[in-house]
Scaffold this active site. Sequence first.
Site, short mmCIF file in Angstrom:
data_model
loop_
_atom_site.label_atom_id
_atom_site.label_comp_id
_atom_site.label_asym_id
_atom_site.label_seq_id
_atom_site.Cartn_x
_atom_site.Cartn_y
_atom_site.Cartn_z
N THR A 30 8.43 14.56 11.53
CA THR A 30 9.57 13.56 10.60
C THR A 30 9.74 13.28 8.90
OG1 THR A 30 7.46 12.10 11.02
CG2 THR A 30 9.64 12.20 13.16
N THR A 67 0.73 5.88 13.98
CA THR A 67 2.70 6.63 14.42
C THR A 67 2.06 7.67 13.99
OG1 THR A 67 3.63 5.46 12.87
CG2 THR A 67 4.41 6.69 13.44
N THR A 274 15.60 1.11 7.82
CA THR A 274 15.95 1.20 9.05
C THR A 274 16.87 0.47 9.53
OG1 THR A 274 14.02 1.34 9.38
CG2 THR A 274 14.45 2.84 8.93
#
Length: 274
Positions: A30, A67, A274
């Site tokens: 990512t 994460t 986001t």
Amino acid sequence: MDKIELGLAGLPSPDRFGCDFEAVATAIMTTDTHAKCASRQLNGSRGQVALMGIAKGVGMIEPNMATLLTYFYTDAEIAPAALDEVFKSVMDRTFNALSIDTDTSTSDSAMILANGLGGEVDRAEFEQALYEVALELVLQIAADGEGASKVIEVTVEGARDDAQARRVAKSVVNSPLVKTAVHGADPNWGRIAMAVGKCHEETDIEADSVVIRIGGQEMYPTPVDSAGLAAASAHMAGSHVLIEVDLHIADGRFTAYGCDLTDGYVRINADYTT
């Protein structure tokens, strides 16, 4: 399912570990800046056994993995129950010892797959190899933490038990003041002492008994001279900073891993939405 089966049938069928794990590691990235892979070989009853690990994740990592995705593949023959026990032990000492920024998100996974083609292995040797692969991945992630320029490794020993050592080590590695001091190569041992001291529930920690070292240089309680400060600062200017805290209570021990806090982290997380 027909489309999935057709796609799988078209994949190359490599010999054992001939597939491109770096491509797999790249595919799951990512905000990582590079793919993260590590591998080891060890002896099995049918010859050499391969062990490969890949991972992704550079931010929002705490508590435990948060994460983060990490996958391990081996052709060792090991019973599922034993493999699960070894895997959890290794994860507790590596990926669950990692923190980038004290924040978390919704998704993490750690998985190990073993097909048994390489034959049986010595359990202790396999666990050591798995630990080495996992730790190598953890250090790659810490070094690639969002905006990071340095890895921080904090070892707490002499604790009441390993659990107490873990809490104190995490307090140090997560402290913004410690992280910024590391970034600036400032051997400010008072910030480390503060991070230990704010573990206020650990009432058996006595300030007079604690020893703090940076890069092997004792900073507290023995007064450090200018040469010692220079040595600690030189160590902190490097890419991997070692901090040691001895509580002198018992024999508990734990090592936590993290990274420094830079203006780059602020920019990465302030300049997008986001």
